[in-house]
Design a protein around this motif. Structure first.
Motif, PDB file in Angstrom:
ATOM      1  N   PRO A 330      40.545  75.792 -68.076  1.00 44.90           N
ATOM      2  CA  PRO A 330      41.011  75.801 -66.685  1.00 44.90           C
ATOM      3  C   PRO A 330      42.456  75.314 -66.580  1.00 44.90           C
ATOM      4  O   PRO A 330      42.840  74.334 -67.241  1.00 44.90           O
ATOM      5  N   PRO A 331      43.277  75.980 -65.796  1.00 41.54           N
ATOM      6  CA  PRO A 331      44.669  75.559 -65.645  1.00 41.54           C
ATOM      7  C   PRO A 331      44.825  74.092 -65.242  1.00 41.54           C
ATOM      8  O   PRO A 331      45.783  73.431 -65.659  1.00 41.54           O
ATOM      9  N   SER A 332      43.902  73.576 -64.446  1.00 39.72           N
ATOM     10  CA  SER A 332      44.020  72.170 -64.035  1.00 39.72           C
ATOM     11  C   SER A 332      43.924  71.229 -65.231  1.00 39.72           C
ATOM     12  O   SER A 332      44.556  70.162 -65.238  1.00 39.72           O
ATOM     13  N   GLU A 333      43.134  71.601 -66.239  1.00 41.86           N
ATOM     14  CA  GLU A 333      43.063  70.775 -67.451  1.00 41.86           C
ATOM     15  C   GLU A 333      44.378  70.829 -68.218  1.00 41.86           C
ATOM     16  O   GLU A 333      44.845  69.814 -68.747  1.00 41.86           O
ATOM     17  N   LEU A 334      44.965  72.000 -68.283  1.00 42.17           N
ATOM     18  CA  LEU A 334      46.246  72.141 -68.966  1.00 42.17           C
ATOM     19  C   LEU A 334      47.328  71.353 -68.236  1.00 42.17           C
ATOM     20  O   LEU A 334      48.183  70.714 -68.865  1.00 42.17           O
ATOM     21  N   PHE A 335      47.285  71.375 -66.919  1.00 44.12           N
ATOM     22  CA  PHE A 335      48.235  70.587 -66.132  1.00 44.12           C
ATOM     23  C   PHE A 335      48.149  69.116 -66.514  1.00 44.12           C
ATOM     24  O   PHE A 335      49.169  68.455 -66.755  1.00 44.12           O
ATOM     25  N   THR A 336      46.961  68.584 -66.566  1.00 46.03           N
ATOM     26  CA  THR A 336      46.782  67.164 -66.839  1.00 46.03           C
ATOM     27  C   THR A 336      47.402  66.757 -68.168  1.00 46.03           C
ATOM     28  O   THR A 336      47.965  65.661 -68.297  1.00 46.03           O
ATOM     29  N   GLU A 337      47.363  67.631 -69.144  1.00 47.66           N
ATOM     30  CA  GLU A 337      47.855  67.304 -70.477  1.00 47.66           C
ATOM     31  C   GLU A 337      49.332  67.620 -70.688  1.00 47.66           C
ATOM     32  O   GLU A 337      49.942  67.091 -71.621  1.00 47.66           O
ATOM     33  N   HIS A 338      49.921  68.462 -69.830  1.00 50.48           N
ATOM     34  CA  HIS A 338      51.241  68.987 -70.164  1.00 50.48           C
ATOM     35  C   HIS A 338      52.305  68.920 -69.067  1.00 50.48           C
ATOM     36  O   HIS A 338      53.480  69.112 -69.383  1.00 50.48           O
ATOM     37  N   VAL A 339      51.931  68.691 -67.816  1.00 46.71           N
ATOM     38  CA  VAL A 339      52.887  68.880 -66.712  1.00 46.71           C
ATOM     39  C   VAL A 339      53.076  67.580 -65.930  1.00 46.71           C
ATOM     40  O   VAL A 339      52.117  66.844 -65.671  1.00 46.71           O
ATOM     41  N   TYR A 340      54.333  67.346 -65.518  1.00 41.34           N
ATOM     42  CA  TYR A 340      54.680  66.169 -64.729  1.00 41.34           C
ATOM     43  C   TYR A 340      55.432  66.599 -63.479  1.00 41.34           C
ATOM     44  O   TYR A 340      56.385  67.372 -63.552  1.00 41.34           O
ATOM     45  N   GLY A 341      54.985  66.101 -62.338  1.00 39.37           N
ATOM     46  CA  GLY A 341      55.691  66.331 -61.088  1.00 39.37           C
ATOM     47  C   GLY A 341      56.532  65.120 -60.743  1.00 39.37           C
ATOM     48  O   GLY A 341      56.122  63.976 -60.998  1.00 39.37           O
ATOM     49  N   LEU A 353      46.968  61.360 -54.441  1.00 39.63           N
ATOM     50  CA  LEU A 353      47.286  61.138 -55.847  1.00 39.63           C
ATOM     51  C   LEU A 353      46.092  61.400 -56.759  1.00 39.63           C
ATOM     52  O   LEU A 353      46.253  61.891 -57.882  1.00 39.63           O
ATOM     53  N   ASP A 354      44.889  61.111 -56.283  1.00 40.40           N
ATOM     54  CA  ASP A 354      43.701  61.326 -57.124  1.00 40.40           C
ATOM     55  C   ASP A 354      43.521  62.800 -57.471  1.00 40.40           C
ATOM     56  O   ASP A 354      42.914  63.132 -58.494  1.00 40.40           O
ATOM     57  N   SER A 355      44.042  63.693 -56.634  1.00 42.56           N
ATOM     58  CA  SER A 355      43.921  65.127 -56.889  1.00 42.56           C
ATOM     59  C   SER A 355      45.054  65.655 -57.771  1.00 42.56           C
ATOM     60  O   SER A 355      45.047  66.830 -58.148  1.00 42.56           O
ATOM     61  N   ILE A 356      46.017  64.795 -58.069  1.00 39.08           N
ATOM     62  CA  ILE A 356      47.134  65.178 -58.928  1.00 39.08           C
ATOM     63  C   ILE A 356      46.978  64.542 -60.305  1.00 39.08           C
ATOM     64  O   ILE A 356      47.024  65.226 -61.330  1.00 39.08           O
ATOM     65  N   GLY A 357      46.792  63.237 -60.307  1.00 39.00           N
ATOM     66  CA  GLY A 357      46.648  62.495 -61.551  1.00 39.00           C
ATOM     67  C   GLY A 357      47.731  61.448 -61.671  1.00 39.00           C
ATOM     68  O   GLY A 357      48.925  61.779 -61.641  1.00 39.00           O
ATOM     69  N   VAL A 358      47.321  60.200 -61.817  1.00 38.40           N
ATOM     70  CA  VAL A 358      48.290  59.102 -61.916  1.00 38.40           C
ATOM     71  C   VAL A 358      49.234  59.304 -63.100  1.00 38.40           C
ATOM     72  O   VAL A 358      50.421  58.990 -63.028  1.00 38.40           O
TER      73      VAL A 358
END
Length: 417
Positions: A330-341, A353-358
């Motif tokens: 799932p793209p959301s899993e890839l986001f968690t491991e690779h992307v920073y906002g 924030l809980d829906s983005i990831g600390v």
């Protein structure tokens, strides 16, 4: 992770900020001191001249330099090959009231010295509760596309390397005391040369590199091709984060050719949104599992819905969506491991924030631009993060940046090792 805490953060203890998106206005001699003599008349140099005309509509900035003796306000202009690009108040607006910040040409004397002078920058960082800062360029534009658009590729490569040498040796040199974090450029027109430049700078301690959010807007291959693989491989091997600033595709979001700048300023996050979906659906994060990317000045409030939508599309449209053979999670899993906002003023994003990831959020101040929260970045942070647990605030304000950029535990850049 539940980031809320009834024991609200003690506002007086907001950690010192590590800003992952500030800007430098390059001193006039950056290229004149570093290019071979034969290029001094065509390489970047400053000329003081009047402004004939300047517009900024539909996301397009169009200045026209006058001749000596012409009527018009006087400004300092970067001249490079056939390019004439003035310094403007929008390049360096801190210290001026909102009503004074207009689209106008300026000289170095009309800007705050912290824009281009290291000791003055550190002093302005002290005023703003900022310990360390990663700085994007001004004249080269946010990922060096000025040199990509030039005619002479040999000169362009020399300009990229000269900028990087200045960035590492002077802007982030001994006088910065580890508080300024280097952000090198690459020759975007050649992924092999780009990979070599990543490795050259990684060898002297750099852990970030500027890149375009949407390369096809620059006439370059998209990340859905294999063209960028040498560059991506070099970034993954050296733990170099790919930093993409809004506008690094030389095209700001807009709705029409006559839309005022306020339209584009409201929707600047859109480029980051498009770009992030590109990366999540490209398969690159699975091919290069150590790759990290960050989005400067894109804010974060839009991220939860895009992740939700991307997961739905990936799941429901897998038979015809064109990604089933390369995106296996799932793209959301890839986001968690690779992307920073990255954000500097986004109360809505912090409430979600809980829906983005600390671990996927970084803080910035945008000094010295007109959007900057300087000199009140601390106050803005306190107001917007007061509902968060202290350990969460620490991660957002500095901890995530320390880990991502390979800083010391104290939040400083060590330089060449």
């Amino acid at each position: 992770m539940d980031t809320q805490n009834p024991q609200a953060t003690d506002q007086a203890t907001l950690p010192l900020i590590i800003s992952v998106d500030d800007h430098t206005v390059e001193p006039a001699d950056v290229w004149q001191h570093r290019l071979p003599k034969k290029y001094l008349d065509t390489g970047p140099r400053i000329v003081r001249a009047p402004l004939k005309e300047m517009t900024f509509l539909g996301g397009r900035f169009k200045p026209l330099m006058g001749e000596p003796g012409d009527d018009g306000p006087i400004g300092d202009w970067w001249v490079y090959e056939d390019l004439h690009r003035p310094l403007t108040r929008l390049d360096t607006a801190v210290g001026y009231s909102r009503d004074e910040i207009k689209l106008e040409v300026i000289t170095y004397e009309q800007m705050r010295p912290g824009s281009y002078d290291v000791p003055s920058r550190l002093a302005d960082m002290d005023v703003n509760h900022v310990q360390s800062a990663l700085c994007f360029p001004t004249f080269p534009r946010f990922c060096g596309q000025t040199f990509t658009e030039a005619t002479d590729r040999e000169l362009g490569l020399l300009c990229v390397r000269a900028y990087n040498d200045w960035m590492v040796e002077e802007w982030c040199g001994p006088d910065a005391h580890g508080r300024l974090i280097p952000l090198p450029l690459i020759p975007l027109w050649d992924p092999e040369l780009a990979a070599a430049e990543v490795r050259r700078n990684a060898a002297r301690g750099c852990r970030a590199v500027a890149f375009s959010e949407i390369p096809p807007h620059l006439g370059l291959p998209s990340i859905h091709t294999d063209d960028w693989d040498p560059f991506l491989q070099a970034c993954a091997e050296t733990q170099t984060v790919i930093a993409m600033h809004i506008g690094s595709s030389s095209r700001m979001p807009s709705t029409s050719a006559d839309a005022p700048p306020a339209v584009g300023s409201t929707i600047t996050f859109a480029n980051c949104c498009y770009s992030m979906v590109d990366w999540l659906m490209s398969g690159k994060f699975e091919r290069f599992p150590d790759l990290k990317v960050m989005y400067a000045e894109g804010q974060i409030g839009w991220i939860p819905y895009i992740l939700e939508r991307a997961d739905v599309v990936w799941e429901e449209n897998r038979a015809w969506g064109g990604v089933a053979d390369k995106v296996h999670r799932p793209p959301s899993e890839l986001f968690t491991e690779h992307v920073y906002g990255c954000f500097f003023d986004d109360a809505f994003g912090l409430k979600n924030l809980d829906s983005i990831g600390v671990g996927n959020v970084l803080y910035e101040t945008d000094y010295p631009h007109s959007d900057s929260t300087w000199p009140k970045s601390r106050e803005v942070g306190e107001a917007q993060m007061g509902h968060l647990a202290p350990d969460v605030v620490e991660r957002i304000v500095r901890g995530n940046a320390i880990d991502l950029l390979g800083l010391t535990p104290d939040g400083l850049w060590e330089g060449p090792k």
